[in-house]
Design an enzyme around this catalytic site. Structure first.
Site, PDB file in Angstrom:
ATOM      1  N   HIS A 120       0.793  -0.855  -0.243  1.00 46.99           N
ATOM      2  CA  HIS A 120      -0.201   0.457   0.578  1.00 46.99           C
ATOM      3  C   HIS A 120       0.502   1.391   0.277  1.00 46.99           C
ATOM      4  O   HIS A 120       1.157   2.107  -0.904  1.00 46.99           O
ATOM      5  CB  HIS A 120      -1.042  -0.150   1.168  1.00 46.99           C
ATOM      6  CG  HIS A 120      -1.895   0.889   1.750  1.00 46.99           C
ATOM      7  ND1 HIS A 120      -2.031   1.656   2.457  1.00 46.99           N
ATOM      8  CD2 HIS A 120      -2.468   1.810   0.595  1.00 46.99           C
ATOM      9  CE1 HIS A 120      -2.909   2.639   2.296  1.00 46.99           C
ATOM     10  NE2 HIS A 120      -3.024   2.612   0.750  1.00 46.99           N
ATOM     11  N   CYS A 139      -0.369   0.030  10.178  1.00 43.26           N
ATOM     12  CA  CYS A 139      -0.884   1.755   9.533  1.00 43.26           C
ATOM     13  C   CYS A 139      -2.055   1.908   8.694  1.00 43.26           C
ATOM     14  O   CYS A 139      -3.545   2.804   8.842  1.00 43.26           O
ATOM     15  CB  CYS A 139       0.561   2.081   8.384  1.00 43.26           C
ATOM     16  SG  CYS A 139       2.231   2.227   8.681  1.00 43.26           S
ATOM     17  N   HIS A 140      -2.892   0.931   7.590  1.00 42.09           N
ATOM     18  CA  HIS A 140      -3.764   1.076   7.378  1.00 42.09           C
ATOM     19  C   HIS A 140      -5.047   0.004   7.019  1.00 42.09           C
ATOM     20  O   HIS A 140      -5.453  -0.659   6.123  1.00 42.09           O
ATOM     21  CB  HIS A 140      -4.127   1.649   5.444  1.00 42.09           C
ATOM     22  CG  HIS A 140      -3.024   2.987   5.510  1.00 42.09           C
ATOM     23  ND1 HIS A 140      -1.334   2.985   5.539  1.00 42.09           N
ATOM     24  CD2 HIS A 140      -3.201   4.316   6.340  1.00 42.09           C
ATOM     25  CE1 HIS A 140      -1.192   4.056   4.957  1.00 42.09           C
ATOM     26  NE2 HIS A 140      -1.614   5.030   6.081  1.00 42.09           N
ATOM     27  N   GLY A 141      -4.106  -0.921   7.523  1.00 44.44           N
ATOM     28  CA  GLY A 141      -4.779  -2.887   8.851  1.00 44.44           C
ATOM     29  C   GLY A 141      -5.128  -3.221   6.829  1.00 44.44           C
ATOM     30  O   GLY A 141      -5.950  -4.043   6.972  1.00 44.44           O
ATOM     31  N   PRO A 154      -6.714  -2.406   2.122  1.00 49.22           N
ATOM     32  CA  PRO A 154      -6.432  -1.244   0.797  1.00 49.22           C
ATOM     33  C   PRO A 154      -5.467  -1.639  -0.308  1.00 49.22           C
ATOM     34  O   PRO A 154      -4.465  -1.068  -0.904  1.00 49.22           O
ATOM     35  CB  PRO A 154      -6.084   0.340   1.393  1.00 49.22           C
ATOM     36  CG  PRO A 154      -5.295   0.115   2.719  1.00 49.22           C
ATOM     37  CD  PRO A 154      -5.437  -1.875   3.201  1.00 49.22           C
TER      38      PRO A 154
END
Lengths: 175, 691
Positions: A120, A139-141, A154
């Protein structure tokens, strides 16, 4: 100041164009070293040579992180359960389809070697976390499975497999 | 940059922009329509050349900063890593280093031009003063830049120059401590000099903009020194002045390239290839050539405070020049006495520069005092007196009259006089520098025939391989080669070992690595990426094992040693591109041992007599003897052969990109010659309309 019509306009034009063209070539050539110096220098390239990693100390179900060319490489000694899970998945259900066989070396199925950089935005996923017995990026799963394939979140692609080969049963060379 | 613009934007985007920010109009009126006196000669092109040099220095400087580490432990090696490992690093560094000298050559010509043609006189006083400020900023920038590579001259130059401020009564010592950020020149000093060296060029840019603004308000002076009266006196800046300036800049680049590609070390000091050592001052501290006249003034005065005052005064006096010389006639062309005194002043400055490079003793000091007096007398006595007494020649009615009255030989004359002035100045100054170093040595190493000498020089691969063998079997027992990596042995332009051979050499070495998982340091075989392993773990160990004298690192030895070439040899050296003092010296040293010192020479215990070593007493025993190293290629196994081979190898170790440098130099030279030729004819074609 007077401007007279030149008797030979084509020759004059040729001179001006030739001068401008040569100057332009010079300017372009000058930019080259200024850009080229930004590339990795010789010592950086030399330091990026292949490395050897001893696998003997890594017990089943454990992993280590080594650095190669400044990147973290996860080397995971997967349990039979992890391998099984990775191989049982329907390819069509994967966002970035790839078989576990393609991502490991034949005869060394328990060993997963991936570059530990989330596809990502470049954070380092945490091993043995997340829903898929693989990696979880805080950070963003993004969630990766036990083959390092993206399953949820993501990130667009699987954790890349670096170039490596087995030098012996308990030693790999990365690079 | 002054008055309303004549620029007429086309309707549309340009008109829209012009109504909101008239920047195109500003450029148009300043650099296109700007009226330029039509009688300007080539001395007037140095303004544009200076702008070009400023841009070159800033661009190369910003790039160098990407690879430089401002720390006392890493600065020297980071500069060497830049030169050796970064793509085109050698080119960028040579350009920046030689660029500083070119900048000063151009600024001195620019200043002397202003002096000769009275460009500082009413109404151009502010223009002149801004110029002096730029010059002061340049000196500060140049000085701090010279400190950054952290060589011996960097360190001791920084020490000497900062100590100038200690001459100030009462607060002097506090100011020096403030400048250093410590009790001596050290890491804080280096850090702040780096910061300021990055900042000052942008201040220079700011003052240059003011300087250009000022010249656009008053208009340019011209060789006749009469103000323009009609439009016939002028030509538009573009294309007339632009093309002339571009041609001159191109020719200047040829001169510049000569240094970048063929003589990168001619203007520098060999001593600066030795890393800064706070414990040892080099025998002769010499500033860069462009400070030498002021250095001579400083040293000529036996009082510390007065010496510093005189040195700074020599520059400050320039600020008052517009009022010291109140003669209405500007150009020295029409001042028979003023002209003579001007040339006498030029000679005084050049001689002061020459003396600045000489040792401060005997006749030199006396001469320097006399010339210092002459320097100040020119400004404080001669010019004020001449302004009142001198009978000037009749001035031409207008610039057009001036153009019509003289023949077209100005180019030839200018080129000839530039050549003469540069030649004379260079000769004296470089001569002085040469003399200051090793002034006491009577044994000059013989010049060998090196395959890498001259514009087309290349290393002899077999010789480099033999030299490496000697280093490995003999020298490496005591001498390190820290800046080289094993991979360099297989680099193009080097000894051309195969990558396998280089890896084998590396594998023979034992490298300390770690810590491992248990926290222990461990030994492993070397890899090609490793730097050459030193024979001793640190300098103290090297010192202890070698009777108190640490064997120096050999990586830069071939550039860190030099000797006097003597007059007029060093003048020819500029044209023959002679750069081989280092290998000549090493080869001579290796063969210069004598079993019995000459009569009257007492050799200290544990030392050996060497004809070429400074002081003749060297701690290194004669390292090479006939037949000691076996060559596979049938070369004679003699001392002379050994000495030459290892010297050539060390030259490559010090300058691994020499072949690439000379190859690119040839291409650049050919290109610049073609470009200059084309620019010359284009300029002629354009000016044909104006005559």
């Amino acid at each position: 100041m007077t401007t007279e019509a030149s008797s030979d306009p084509t020759r004059r034009d040729f001179l001006y164009i030739a001068t401008g063209a040569v100057a332009a070539v010079g300017a372009a050539a000058t930019v080259w070293p200024l850009v080229a110096q930004m590339n990795p220098d010789a010592s950086t390239i030399a330091a990026g040579a292949p490395i050897q990693v001893d696998l003997a100390p890594i017990a089943s179900g454990q992993d280590i992180k080594v650095f190669w060319r400044g990147k973290p490489i996860y080397i995971m000694n997967r349990t039979a359960k992890q391998v099984e899970e990775a191989r049982a998945v329907e390819l069509s259900s994967l966002p970035d389809p790839a078989t576990d066989q393609d991502r490991t070396k034949e005869g060394h199925e328990q060993w997963l070697v991936v570059i530990g950089i989330c596809t990502h935005l470049g954070c380092i996923p945490i091993a043995h976390e997340g829903k898929y017995d693989g990696f979880f990026c805080p950070c963003h799963g993004s969630q990766y499975d036990s083959s390092g394939r993206i399953r949820q979140g993501p990130a667009p692609a699987n954790l890349p497999v670096p170039p490596y080969q087995f030098v012996s049963d308990s030693k790999i060379q990365i690079g | 940059m002054s008055g309303p613009s004549t620029y007429q934007p086309r309707p549309g985007v340009m008109k829209w922009l012009e109504d909101r920010l008239p920047i195109v109009g500003l450029v148009h009126s300043s650099f296109i329509a700007f009226p330029t006196p039509r009688n300007l000669n080539y001395w007037w092109t140095f303004g544009v050349i200076l702008s070009m040099m400023l841009v070159i220095q800033i661009i190369t400087g910003v790039v160098l900063a990407m690879h430089y580490t401002p720390h006392v432990d890493f600065a020297f090696t980071s500069v060497e890593a830049l030169v050796r490992d970064v793509n085109f690093g050698w080119l960028l560094r040579n350009t920046h280093a030689a660029g500083a000298s070119m900048f000063f050559i151009a600024v001195y010509i620019h200043m002397f031009r202003g002096l000769y043609y009275g460009s500082y006189k009413e109404p151009r006083e502010v223009l002149w003063i801004l110029g002096v400020i730029i010059y002061l900023l340049m000196m500060a920038t140049g000085f701090m830049g010279y400190v950054l590579p952290w060589g011996q001259m960097s360190f001791w130059g920084a020490t000497v120059i900062t100590n100038l401020f200690s001459a100030i009564p009462i607060v002097g010592d506090s100011i020096v401590t403030l400048l250093w950020g410590g009790y001596s020149v050290g890491n804080p000093t280096l850090n702040r000099f780096y910061s300021l060296h990055y900042l000052l060029p942008f201040l220079i840019v700011g003052v240059v903009i003011l300087h250009v603004w000022a010249v656009h308000v008053t208009g340019q002076n011209n060789p006749a020194g009469v103000e323009p009266k009609t439009e016939k006196d002028m030509v538009p800046f573009t294309p007339y002045a632009t093309m002339k300036d571009l041609f001159a800049a191109s020719v200047f680049l040829i001169f510049f390239s000569w240094f970048i590609f063929y003589m990168p070390n001619y203007l520098g000091d060999a001593e600066n290839y030795v890393q800064a050592n706070p414990g040892v001052t080099p025998p002769h501290i010499v500033p860069e050539w462009y400070y030498l006249p002021f250095y001579a003034i400083l040293r000529s005065i036996p009082n510390k405070l007065l010496g510093v005052v005189a040195m700074f005064g020599a520059i400050i006096v320039l600020l008052f020049l517009p009022w010291l010389d109140s003669m209405k006639v500007r150009s020295s062309r029409y001042r028979p006495l003023g002209k003579r005194f001007f040339w006498a002043f030029v000679v005084v400055c050049i001689l002061l520069g020459w003396l600045g490079g000489k040792p401060a003793e005997g006749i030199y000091t006396i001469l320097a005092r006399f010339l210092t007096a002459a320097y100040f007398a020119y400004f404080l006595i001669v010019l004020p007196l001449l302004s009142r007494m001198e009978k000037t020649l009749p001035l031409p009615n207008s610039i057009s009259d001036d153009v019509l009255s003289k023949s077209d030989s100005s180019l030839g004359k200018t080129v000839a006089s530039i050549a003469v002035v540069l030649g004379l100045a260079g000769t004296l100054v470089m001569g002085g520098l040469q003399n200051a170093k090793a002034a006491t040595e009577e044994n000059i190493p013989a010049s060998q025939q090196w395959s890498f000498a001259g514009p087309f020089g290349k290393y002899d691969r077999a010789q480099l391989q033999r030299g490496f063998k000697i280093y490995k079997e003999v020298c490496s027992a005591c001498h390190s080669l820290k800046l080289l990596a094993y991979r360099n042995l297989a680099d193009p332009g080097g000894p051309s070992f195969t990558p396998e051979q280089a890896a084998a050499v590396a594998a023979e070495a034992t490298v300390k690595d770690g810590p491992n998982d248990a926290g222990d340091m461990f030994d492993r075989p070397g890899r090609v990426a490793d730097r050459f392993v030193s024979p001793f773990p640190n300098e103290m160990a090297a010192r202890a094992a070698n009777g108190g004298a640490a064997p120096p690192d050999l990586s830069l030895m071939a550039k860190a040693r030099s000797y006097e070439r003597g007059f007029p040899q060093f003048v020819f050296d500029f044209f023959t591109q002679f750069q081989e003092q280092g290998p000549n010296y090493i080869a001579a040293l290796l063969q210069g041992f004598e079993d019995t010192p000459p009569e009257g020479f007492t050799l200290p215990d544990g030392s050996y007599y060497n004809k070429y070593f400074p002081g003749h007493s060297i701690k290194m025993p004669p390292p090479l003897s006939e037949g000691q190293v076996t060559f596979d290629d049938g070369s004679p196994q003699t001392l002379a052969q050994y000495a030459n081979d290892v010297s050539a190898f060390l030259m490559w170790a010090a300058e691994p990109h020499l072949e690439a440098r000379k190859r690119l130099g040839l291409q650049v030279m050919i290109f610049l010659l073609i470009l200059s030729g084309l620019l010359y004819f284009t300029k002629q074609r354009i000016w044909a309309d104006a005559h």
